[in-house]
Design a protein around this motif. Structure first.
Motif, PDB file in Angstrom:
ATOM      1  N   ILE A 466       4.506  38.641  14.831  1.00 44.05           N
ATOM      2  CA  ILE A 466       3.562  38.893  15.917  1.00 44.05           C
ATOM      3  C   ILE A 466       3.664  37.733  16.898  1.00 44.05           C
ATOM      4  CG2 ILE A 466       1.921  40.279  14.608  1.00 44.05           C
ATOM      5  CD1 ILE A 466       0.219  37.634  14.376  1.00 44.05           C
ATOM      6  N   GLU A 467       3.311  38.030  18.122  1.00 46.00           N
ATOM      7  CA  GLU A 467       3.380  37.009  19.167  1.00 46.00           C
ATOM      8  C   GLU A 467       2.079  37.032  19.944  1.00 46.00           C
ATOM      9  OE1 GLU A 467       6.350  37.834  22.084  1.00 46.00           O
ATOM     10  OE2 GLU A 467       5.773  36.145  23.347  1.00 46.00           O
ATOM     11  N   GLY A 468       1.317  35.955  19.834  1.00 42.45           N
ATOM     12  CA  GLY A 468       0.079  35.894  20.598  1.00 42.45           C
ATOM     13  C   GLY A 468       0.370  35.656  22.073  1.00 42.45           C
ATOM     14  N   GLY A 469      -0.440  36.252  22.940  1.00 43.46           N
ATOM     15  CA  GLY A 469      -0.234  36.037  24.369  1.00 43.46           C
ATOM     16  C   GLY A 469      -1.540  36.132  25.115  1.00 43.46           C
ATOM     17  N   TYR A 612      -1.313  40.865  21.345  1.00 40.42           N
ATOM     18  CA  TYR A 612      -0.302  40.612  20.318  1.00 40.42           C
ATOM     19  C   TYR A 612       0.865  41.587  20.448  1.00 40.42           C
ATOM     20  CZ  TYR A 612      -3.310  37.192  18.135  1.00 40.42           C
ATOM     21  OH  TYR A 612      -4.047  36.063  17.898  1.00 40.42           O
ATOM     22  N   ALA A 613       1.922  41.109  21.070  1.00 42.36           N
ATOM     23  CA  ALA A 613       3.190  41.829  20.961  1.00 42.36           C
ATOM     24  C   ALA A 613       3.673  41.647  19.527  1.00 42.36           C
ATOM     25  CB  ALA A 613       4.203  41.268  21.946  1.00 42.36           C
ATOM     26  N   TYR A 614       4.522  42.530  19.079  1.00 44.89           N
ATOM     27  CA  TYR A 614       4.953  42.450  17.687  1.00 44.89           C
ATOM     28  C   TYR A 614       6.325  43.101  17.582  1.00 44.89           C
ATOM     29  CZ  TYR A 614       3.566  47.304  17.749  1.00 44.89           C
ATOM     30  OH  TYR A 614       3.478  48.618  18.094  1.00 44.89           O
ATOM     31  N   GLY A 615       7.003  42.793  16.501  1.00 46.11           N
ATOM     32  CA  GLY A 615       8.323  43.393  16.371  1.00 46.11           C
ATOM     33  C   GLY A 615       8.996  43.038  15.073  1.00 46.11           C
ATOM     34  N   GLN A 653      14.366  37.505  28.023  1.00 47.63           N
ATOM     35  CA  GLN A 653      13.513  36.631  27.211  1.00 47.63           C
ATOM     36  C   GLN A 653      13.826  36.811  25.725  1.00 47.63           C
ATOM     37  OE1 GLN A 653      11.215  34.269  28.289  1.00 47.63           O
ATOM     38  NE2 GLN A 653      12.095  34.683  30.283  1.00 47.63           N
ATOM     39  N   SER A 654      14.031  38.054  25.315  1.00 45.77           N
ATOM     40  CA  SER A 654      14.253  38.335  23.900  1.00 45.77           C
ATOM     41  C   SER A 654      15.548  37.693  23.400  1.00 45.77           C
ATOM     42  CB  SER A 654      14.313  39.849  23.669  1.00 45.77           C
ATOM     43  OG  SER A 654      13.087  40.446  24.007  1.00 45.77           O
ATOM     44  N   ALA A 717       4.887  38.300  26.255  1.00 46.44           N
ATOM     45  CA  ALA A 717       6.123  38.521  25.497  1.00 46.44           C
ATOM     46  C   ALA A 717       7.190  37.485  25.800  1.00 46.44           C
ATOM     47  CB  ALA A 717       6.657  39.919  25.789  1.00 46.44           C
ATOM     48  N   GLY A 718       6.784  36.302  26.176  1.00 50.59           N
ATOM     49  CA  GLY A 718       7.772  35.299  26.557  1.00 50.59           C
ATOM     50  C   GLY A 718       8.299  34.455  25.414  1.00 50.59           C
ATOM     51  N   GLU A 719       7.669  34.540  24.261  1.00 48.96           N
ATOM     52  CA  GLU A 719       8.085  33.674  23.150  1.00 48.96           C
ATOM     53  C   GLU A 719       8.819  34.476  22.091  1.00 48.96           C
ATOM     54  OE1 GLU A 719       4.955  30.530  22.370  1.00 48.96           O
ATOM     55  OE2 GLU A 719       3.812  31.931  23.585  1.00 48.96           O
ATOM     56  N   GLY A 720       8.146  35.456  21.569  1.00 48.83           N
ATOM     57  CA  GLY A 720       8.702  36.541  20.803  1.00 48.83           C
ATOM     58  C   GLY A 720       9.640  36.228  19.661  1.00 48.83           C
ATOM     59  N   GLU A 721      10.856  36.660  19.813  1.00 47.96           N
ATOM     60  CA  GLU A 721      11.759  36.802  18.677  1.00 47.96           C
ATOM     61  C   GLU A 721      12.153  35.487  18.043  1.00 47.96           C
ATOM     62  OE1 GLU A 721      11.782  38.333  21.499  1.00 47.96           O
ATOM     63  OE2 GLU A 721      12.162  40.474  21.253  1.00 47.96           O
ATOM     64  N   ILE A 722      11.922  34.377  18.714  1.00 47.36           N
ATOM     65  CA  ILE A 722      12.230  33.083  18.077  1.00 47.36           C
ATOM     66  C   ILE A 722      11.389  32.919  16.807  1.00 47.36           C
ATOM     67  CG2 ILE A 722      10.459  31.691  19.270  1.00 47.36           C
ATOM     68  CD1 ILE A 722      12.507  29.458  19.538  1.00 47.36           C
ATOM     69  N   ILE A 723      10.222  33.553  16.800  1.00 44.05           N
ATOM     70  CA  ILE A 723       9.216  33.259  15.784  1.00 44.05           C
ATOM     71  C   ILE A 723       9.718  33.500  14.353  1.00 44.05           C
ATOM     72  CG2 ILE A 723       6.939  34.022  14.948  1.00 44.05           C
ATOM     73  CD1 ILE A 723       6.170  34.226  18.000  1.00 44.05           C
ATOM     74  N   PRO A 724      10.358  34.634  14.064  1.00 44.19           N
ATOM     75  CA  PRO A 724      10.769  34.854  12.668  1.00 44.19           C
ATOM     76  C   PRO A 724      12.189  34.391  12.353  1.00 44.19           C
ATOM     77  CG  PRO A 724      11.124  36.852  13.904  1.00 44.19           C
ATOM     78  CD  PRO A 724      10.576  35.838  14.884  1.00 44.19           C
TER      79      PRO A 724
END
Lengths: 764, 284, 161
Positions: A466-469, A612-615, A653-654, A717-724
């Motif tokens: 999840i990505e908080g925004g 919360y964007a998520y993916g 961004q992704s 959605a600017g941070e996103g996929e780095i998280i996991p």
């Protein structure tokens, strides 16, 4: 809440090529190093060469004697009270002792801490003078890690009595009861290495003091110009209206750039002190020492599950090595690591604590996905470990635990102190997870799991995030209908390379019901709007964009009011179409001809809740067991952002975020020796991803569940996929090396580290 | 990171360049500058004078003759890459140099500069040592020729005297049927290798290896040959067992440095792996 | 020292200290600020310019070394009216975000495609590995360079039109 967008998606949702590109591609951008003022001098910073010590005196005479040197400023020039950098976020009283002075005066606490500022005719002369500064420092033993900090025999802040600054607690449900009743528990320790945002344009400022008007202008601000103006006004004893902060082009931010650093004060101070414009451009070596570091975290975390794989609890303790001071946003990552460790999964019982520990290293701050990258590494590893122990397919294990759409909005753990309550706003995790599996061709690739092919072991993994925004409290916009019929949008949001000139013009164009090229967006600088909050926490598109929507409505109301008498109707009967307005009886007038002067409106969008964007992200790696090299053969991601403004920039961004994450998982490491000296002080030593490293990355972004929290329905959605990424790569490596029973618990997965895991596993 | 102050000279002859070095004790030679400039930027050196060789004639040629291959000191990596004859005349060199640095650096970086810098992980010094190259130097006393094995004295340390300039690297004749391979392992493309090995041997009438040369970079303070591994190969008919034994011997022979890039035992294991792979490639 | 060279078609003479890098000379003396400094130690590639047809790091080159040379910077690649096909491909593929590394990417790719208009993806990645981008993840940059090859295969189309 989708008012103001009557014409639908004329611009929003379109892959519009960026207006910014026209200048950047031809070398016509204006970055801070490109700003020059008549009569300017150049500054360099003299920084502590030792990690910990008592600063007895600074002898600058030899430096002052060098021709071309105008001044050497030390803390003595500030008078009795040396100003400190305040906390922008979570300004708790217990953190007050750990704030950084603008220049070291009694003690130095990390290599690179500013001690003096040299101002000279040229940067080269100022650097010549660096060697002539003689700082008398009584060295103290340095603390570089948690073990040293916990001993407590050496303290960074004697008056505090401990090297631990604060504890953060994330709580949900009853973890103790859940663990007591659990079928299965597993406890492991994890480490994430110190690394950094490392944007490509070094920081810099040009500051100019107008003595006649007693006004200060600062070029080079980014991210949070308004907050920094407040800090600067306080520390320089000026009022905010005496200061203009000018945002020029910004070469990347990722959380680190734009926070208030010592130089944000030192350069304006020097300009006023000397009554000359002063320019400072950070060099790369000092960037690696001076700009916020990030991510260094140790965790001792336990997972509890039922025997059929339902996760019922997470508990444990983490230690964030925050470096020598608590900087403006230094609390975010330690807090996030605890609050968001459960991620996209419905884990009912949580008791997670993070202790912020001070050490003699560069202070830390946020870096894209702060605390989330670290927390997701721990969680995704624990899920795979539990799945293995329980004999459950890791894909199925995730499916059983993802928050389902009928659980939305889903509350996360509550964080204290500085209480934070938040909930996932909307989403369909399961649909997105299945889409990611399908697009990645998981069912085929999983057949390679653990297979040795041409000397490399293959592994695949998938994880969810999840990505908080959309952090509040508000964002401001002002829109002016100009005499020529064009619209100028002034915005409190800041550009850090994400293309907001284009994105905001798309939103404004649709909101104003005018073509894209009729809109011009000006942003970032303090002169444009009354107040503003800037760009952090993936907030610009939602907050700034929503402010534009509201402002456009207000402006259109004003225009209708103004033209209605001429059209002989009520304002609500007026139809606006570009530069013209018409009434119900068919009369058409030119708005400008009726109004005759520019007309403007200003409005703010207020918001207390996060989007919360998520993916999901899937990875396929191949590991050479002899060298320890991890080759990333493919990464595929799928993300739901609620509403997409520009798919071209969003996918950008992704993909960029994934590759940054791969840097953190595999390459990047700020290594210190026991003396507290940074060993990776060049870009030949600090390894950033390059074009040859990760060729096969693809992302899909979808609009599945709009956010109910804003008029656009968009999610940050600017941070996103780095998280996991850290967790996913570690899981893929574990899957590849299943024959060796290798379970990575530390990052980075560098060749020597992976080789060591295999060697150790083979010996046991 | 601005350069420290220095004077700059651009002499038109080798004699003038040597004279400048002799007169100004605190001078450094500038060729491509791709290593020197970062050193100056970090102020790890601050010479009073830079002597640019760009106008000195004759230093930028690649000469292939019946006896040897001669690389002028100012021959650049891109010159080697684009040269049509070198992949036959000195294939080991051509292969190794393809790993050096990046596109822009390759357009400026020179053979002489790399030899003079003597980075223990650099390819050119490694090839020079592996191939028994000779390095020609000119100083105020005239020319001298030093075998590569005696040229490198330690990390970033060579036998060059302050008045001397490297003019040429001479690589001995390369028989066309020689078996060879080069393998290195770097974290990213163009990075200095964590370790690398260069290997060649000739095959005698019995099908056994002879005249084996095995050089290693990145595994000690200077490029060096691995005599114990060479001994195992010499006279042997190469197979997996011999290769394994030689690689094991190589791994035991080196005493690698330990730094934040890699621990010593990793480098030992890496050299073993690289040598196995190189020998397997060489015999293929 | 007096140094004379040609930049983007103009012959210029500048008086610089020997210690001034070509990058600083271009930026500070000639006000060609499109050439960026991201590391000043020859790793990031943002300062790449084309000297006598070859891509070079201008932070590792002294201005005095460029005496007599012909230099092309990012400003010299396009005229006032239009993007070149290479630049247009970058824009189409969103091959830039913050724009700071972009001039170095453009000059490097231009030098490569001028010499090797048939460079494949592997070669493009190999060459661009000397230019660091922190934003894009490189995927769109490689796509853009590959797309621009067609214009270089037919040199008449490589200039802005």
């Amino acid at each position: 809440m989708t008012s103001g967008m009557k014409r639908g998606n004329a611009l929003i949702g379109q892959p519009i090529e960026r207006v910014e590109d026209l200048r950047f591609l031809r070398g016509r951008g204006t970055f801070v190093a490109d700003v020059n003022r008549e009569g300017q001098l150049h500054a360099v910073i003299y920084r502590s060469p030792v990690a910990h010590g008592l600063l007895r005196s600074v002898d600058a005479q030899a430096a002052l004697n060098l021709p071309g040197v105008h001044a050497v400023i030390t803390a003595q020039d500030f008078g009795a009270d040396v100003p400190v950098i305040p906390l922008r976020l979570q300004p708790l009283p217990e953190l007050v002792p750990f704030r950084q002075p603008m220049l070291a005066h009694d003690k130095v606490r990390y290599v690179g801490e500013p001690i003096a500022i040299i101002v000279a005719d040229t940067a080269a002369i100022a650097e010549d003078a660096l060697d002539l500064i003689d700082a008398d420092i009584d060295a103290l033993p340095p603390i570089t890690d948690r073990a040293g900090a916990e001993l407590g025999d050496v303290l960074l802040f004697d008056e505090h009595g401990s090297n631990s600054a604060i504890e953060w607690n994330a709580v949900r449900g009853d973890a103790e009861a859940a663990f007591a009743s659990a079928d299965y528990t597993r406890r492991e320790t994890f480490k994430v290495q110190r690394h950094a945002a490392l944007f490509m344009e070094p920081r810099g400022f040009v500051a100019e003091w107008n003595a006649n008007e007693e006004k200060l202008t600062v070029w080079g601000v980014a991210k949070v110009a308004f907050a920094n103006r407040t800090i600067l006004a306080d520390t320089m004893a000026l009022s905010e209206n005496q200061i203009d902060m000018v945002e020029v082009d910004v070469g990347g931010g990722f959380g680190s750039r734009g926070e208030f650093y010592p130089e944000d004060f030192l350069i304006p101070f020097a300009a006023r002190h000397l009554n000359r414009p002063v320019k400072w451009i950070e060099d790369r070596r000092e960037h690696l020492l001076a700009a916020n570091h990030a991510r260094e975290l140790e965790c001792d975390v336990e997972i509890a599950a039922t025997k059929d794989g339902k996760i019922i609890g997470l508990r444990g303790q983490s230690w964030a090595n925050i470096g020598a001071y608590v900087r403006t946003n230094g609390s975010i990552a330690p807090r996030n690591a605890a609050q968001f460790m459960s991620g996209a999964y419905a884990i009912e019982n949580i008791q997670l604590t993070t202790t912020s520990i001070t050490t003699n290293k560069t202070p830390t701050g946020t870096y894209r996905g702060p605390g989330r990258f670290e927390g997701d590494f721990v969680r995704e590893r624990l899920i795979d470990l539990a799945a293995k122990d329980l004999g459950i397919d890791p894909v199925e294990m995730r499916r059983r635990n993802l928050v389902s759409s009928d659980q939305m909005p889903y509350p996360l753990a509550t964080m204290t102190p500085f209480e934070s309550v938040t909930e996932l706003d909307s989403g369909d995790n399961h649909a997105l997870f299945d889409q990611c599996l399908a697009e990645f061709d998981w069912s085929e690739k999983v057949k390679l799991q653990g297979k040795l092919i041409d000397g490399r072991y293959h592994g695949v993994s998938i994880g969810c995030f999840i990505e908080g925004g959309a952090a509040g409290p508000s964002e401001n916009a002002r829109i002016v209908l100009e005499l020529d019929g064009s619209y100028t949008v002034y915005l409190g949001s800041a550009a850090v390379g994400q293309g907001i000139q284009t994105i905001m013009a798309q939103i404004a164009g649709d909101a104003l019901e005018v073509p894209f090229d009729r809109v011009r967006v000006l942003h970032g600088s303090t002169s444009h709007v009354k107040s503003g909050f800037g760009s952090f926490h993936s907030r610009s598109t939602v907050m700034g964009g929503s402010a534009i929507v509201l402002t456009a409505e207000a402006l259109k109301d004003k225009i209708r009011d103004a033209v209605a008498p001429t059209l002989g109707c009520t304002p609500t009967e007026v139809t606006l179409d570009g530069g013209n307005a018409s009434g119900p009886s068919g009369g058409v007038v030119s708005i400008m001809e009726v109004i005759g002067e520019p007309i403007e409106a200003e409005a703010a969008f207020l918001n207390k809740k996060y989007t919360y964007a998520y993916g999901s992200v899937a990875a396929h790696v191949a590991v050479d067991p002899k060298t320890g090299q991890v080759d990333v053969l493919e990464i595929g991601s799928t993300k739901d952002v609620g509403r997409m403004i520009n798919p071209l920039t969003l996918n950008g961004q992704s993909v960029g975020s994934i590759v940054q994450g791969l840097g953190g998982a595999l390459l990047e490491h700020l290594v210190y020796d026991k003396e507290g000296q940074l060993l990776t002080g060049t870009l030949a030593d600090y390894l950033l991803p390059t074009a040859g490293d990760f060729p096969n990355i693809h992302s899909t972004v979808v609009e599945l569940k709009p956010s109910p929290l804003n008029p656009l329905g968009a999610k940050g959605a600017g941070e996103g996929e780095i998280i996991p990424i850290g967790g996913i790569i570690a899981n893929a490596v574990a899957a590849a090396l299943v024959d060796f029973n290798v379970e990575p618990l530390e990052l980075p997965l560098s060749p020597p580290n992976v080789w060591r895991l295999i060697e150790t596993a083979q010996k046991t | 990171m601005k350069f420290p102050s220095f004077e700059y000279a651009c002499p038109a002859s080798l004699a003038d360049a040597v004279a400048l070095l002799s007169e100004e004790g605190d001078a450094m030679v500038l060729a491509g500058g791709q290593s020197l400039m970062p050193i100056l930027a970090f102020r790890l050196a601050a010479p009073r004078l830079l002597v640019d060789l760009k106008n000195v004639p004759g230093l930028d040629t690649i000469k292939i003759s019946a006896e040897d291959v001669r690389l002028g000191a100012r021959v650049r990596w891109c010159d080697i890459e684009k040269h049509t004859g070198l992949s036959a005349a000195q294939p080991l060199l051509a292969e190794a140099i393809s790993h050096v640095a990046h596109y822009q650096i390759r357009n400026r970086g020179t053979v002489g500069g790399s030899i003079a810098l003597a980075d223990p992980a650099a390819e050119m010094p490694g090839i020079a040592v592996t191939c028994d190259a000779e390095i020609a130097l000119t100083g105020k006393l005239g020319e001298r020729v030093v075998p590569a094995a005696k040229f490198f004295l330690g990390a970033m340390e060579t036998c060059i005297q302050p008045d001397e300039i490297i003019t040429e690297v001479r690589l001995p004749l390369w028989p066309s049927d020689r078996c060879w391979a080069f393998k290195e392992f770097a974290r990213r493309r163009g990075d200095f290798a964590l370790a690398g090995v260069a290997v060649f041997y000739d095959v005698d009438a019995n099908g056994c290896a002879a005249n084996t040369h095995i050089g290693v970079i990145g595994a000690s303070d200077r490029p060096c040959r691995l005599g114990s591994a060479e001994q195992i190969i010499n006279g042997a008919f190469l197979d997996a067992t011999v290769i394994e034994a030689a690689a094991e011997a190589a791994s035991n022979e080196i005493e690698p440095m330990e730094d934040h890039h890699a621990p010593a035992d990793y480098r030992c294991a890496l050299v073993k792996t690289l040598l196995e792979r190189a020998l397997t490639r060489a015999m293929a | 020292m007096l140094v004379k060279f040609n930049v983007n078609g103009d012959t210029v003479e500048v008086d610089v200290e020997p210690r001034v890098s070509l990058a600083d000379c271009l930026r500070d003396v000639l006000h060609l600020t499109g050439t960026h400094l991201g590391c000043e130690h020859g790793v990031c590639g943002a300062c790449t310019v084309i000297i006598d047809g070859e891509a070079v790091r201008s932070c590792l080159t002294l201005a005095v070394q460029a005496d007599g040379a012909t230099i092309v910077t990012v400003e010299g690649l396009s005229n006032d009216n239009a993007l070149t096909p290479l630049q247009a491909a970058f824009r189409k593929h969103h091959a830039l975000q913050c724009g700071f590394c972009t001039p170095g990417m453009i000059t490097t790719a231009h030098a490569l495609l001028t010499e090797e208009p048939d460079a494949d993806a592997e070669r493009v990645r190999d060459v661009l590995s000397g230019n660091i981008c922190r934003c894009t993840g490189y995927v769109p940059i490689v796509e853009a360079v590959l797309e621009a090859r067609a214009a270089y295969a037919n040199p008449d189309k490589a200039d802005a039109s």
